[in-house]
Design a protein around this motif. Structure first.
Motif, PDB file in Angstrom:
ATOM      1  N   HIS A 253       7.981 -30.445  14.503  1.00  0.00           N
ATOM      2  CA  HIS A 253       7.323 -31.166  13.380  1.00  0.00           C
ATOM      3  C   HIS A 253       5.912 -31.700  13.836  1.00  0.00           C
ATOM      4  O   HIS A 253       5.114 -31.761  12.947  1.00  0.00           O
ATOM      5  CB  HIS A 253       7.968 -32.453  12.774  1.00  0.00           C
ATOM      6  N   MET A 254       5.663 -31.939  14.922  1.00  0.00           N
ATOM      7  CA  MET A 254       4.497 -32.580  15.338  1.00  0.00           C
ATOM      8  C   MET A 254       3.879 -32.033  16.682  1.00  0.00           C
ATOM      9  O   MET A 254       4.885 -31.330  17.587  1.00  0.00           O
ATOM     10  CB  MET A 254       4.715 -34.145  15.573  1.00  0.00           C
TER      11      MET A 254
ATOM     12  N   GLU B  56       2.191 -41.311   8.988  1.00  0.00           N
ATOM     13  CA  GLU B  56       2.408 -39.874   8.806  1.00  0.00           C
ATOM     14  C   GLU B  56       1.728 -39.182  10.065  1.00  0.00           C
ATOM     15  O   GLU B  56       2.217 -38.162  10.306  1.00  0.00           O
ATOM     16  CB  GLU B  56       1.439 -39.670   7.500  1.00  0.00           C
ATOM     17  N   LYS B  57       1.126 -39.980  10.925  1.00  0.00           N
ATOM     18  CA  LYS B  57       0.372 -39.239  11.980  1.00  0.00           C
ATOM     19  C   LYS B  57       0.348 -40.466  13.183  1.00  0.00           C
ATOM     20  O   LYS B  57      -0.800 -40.846  13.529  1.00  0.00           O
ATOM     21  CB  LYS B  57      -1.145 -38.824  11.777  1.00  0.00           C
TER      22      LYS B  57
ATOM     23  N   TRP C 166      -1.211 -38.381  19.413  1.00  0.00           N
ATOM     24  CA  TRP C 166      -0.983 -37.565  18.034  1.00  0.00           C
ATOM     25  C   TRP C 166      -2.121 -36.183  18.124  1.00  0.00           C
ATOM     26  O   TRP C 166      -3.273 -36.605  18.237  1.00  0.00           O
ATOM     27  CB  TRP C 166      -0.910 -38.172  16.780  1.00  0.00           C
TER      28      TRP C 166
ATOM     29  N   GLN D  60       2.817 -33.662  10.552  1.00  0.00           N
ATOM     30  CA  GLN D  60       3.344 -35.113  10.238  1.00  0.00           C
ATOM     31  C   GLN D  60       4.693 -35.417  10.602  1.00  0.00           C
ATOM     32  O   GLN D  60       5.541 -34.733  10.614  1.00  0.00           O
ATOM     33  CB  GLN D  60       3.305 -34.678   8.657  1.00  0.00           C
ATOM     34  N   SER D  61       4.679 -36.758  10.540  1.00  0.00           N
ATOM     35  CA  SER D  61       6.030 -37.340  11.095  1.00  0.00           C
ATOM     36  C   SER D  61       6.904 -37.098  10.159  1.00  0.00           C
ATOM     37  O   SER D  61       7.080 -37.177   9.056  1.00  0.00           O
ATOM     38  CB  SER D  61       6.020 -38.917  11.221  1.00  0.00           C
TER      39      SER D  61
ATOM     40  N   ILE E  23       8.747 -39.348   7.675  1.00  0.00           N
ATOM     41  CA  ILE E  23       8.172 -39.550   6.290  1.00  0.00           C
ATOM     42  C   ILE E  23       9.272 -38.928   5.241  1.00  0.00           C
ATOM     43  O   ILE E  23       9.620 -39.664   4.338  1.00  0.00           O
ATOM     44  CB  ILE E  23       6.926 -38.660   5.950  1.00  0.00           C
TER      45      ILE E  23
END
Length: 190
Positions: A29-30, A86-87, A134, A138-139, A142
């Motif tokens: 995801h990130m 979110e970040k 980061w 996006q986390s 969420i």
């Protein structure tokens, strides 16, 4: 050149696969600049920063005089973050601040104060960092909060002074180990 140090609780090897699995899920995801190496997972008690040999010895002498609590267990999880939800700049695993952990933190802070290290001006928030700095994505917290909702028990029977070697992997090397008193570690102790 002055070496940098911190005091932390190493993670029991039985828990490392749990944390590594969370990192693998998070990587879907990130993207982060720094992913904690599995051998570097820890719970920070105090960041010392640059330390002369004399200052470090003064700190060690103070730690040697402390009356440490018995070994104990605590709960780690769920996943958490520092920064923008979110970040998040840091993605971590929450750590339950049980009384024994709080006592160790206070004793380490007091020893650090007497050795000339600055007191931390923020509230102590124990955690295990999975990734920091980061870069993108996006986390998943969420939209999928339950993705990192699991909790596991961590047994704590010691803490260490670590020297930081930024150019090595793993980069944290134990320079001193402090064993807690022997005692039952089932459940959450004092």
């Amino acid at each position: 050149m002055t070496s940098h140090y911190f005091v932390g609780i190493p993670i029991d090897p039985s828990v490392i696969p749990f944390l590594s699995n969370w990192q693998e899920t998070l990587q879907q995801h990130m993207d982060y600049k720094v992913w904690t190496h599995p051998e570097d997972f820890h719970i920070t008690l105090k960041f010392l920063g640059p330390s002369s040999a004399e200052q470090l010895q003064s700190f060690v002498t103070r730690l040697d005089e402390c009356d440490w609590p018995e070994a104990f267990s605590l709960t780690i999880g769920p996943g958490g973050y520092f920064g923008n939800p979110e970040k998040p700049r840091v993605f971590h695993v929450n750590v339950n601040l049980v009384p024994a952990l709080k006592k160790i933190h206070q004793l380490v802070e007091e020893a650090g104060k007497h050795a000339g290290f600055a007191l931390e001006d923020r509230r102590y928030t124990p955690h295990i960092t999975l990734a920091k700095k980061w870069k993108g994505g996006q986390s998943p917290l969420i939209k999928e909060a339950d993705l990192f909702a699991e909790k596991v028990e961590l047994k704590v029977d010691r803490f260490c002074i670590f020297q930081i070697h930024p150019q090595q992997t793993p980069k944290y090397h134990k320079t001193a180990v402090y064993n807690l008193r022997k005692g039952p570690i089932n459940g959450t102790a004092n």
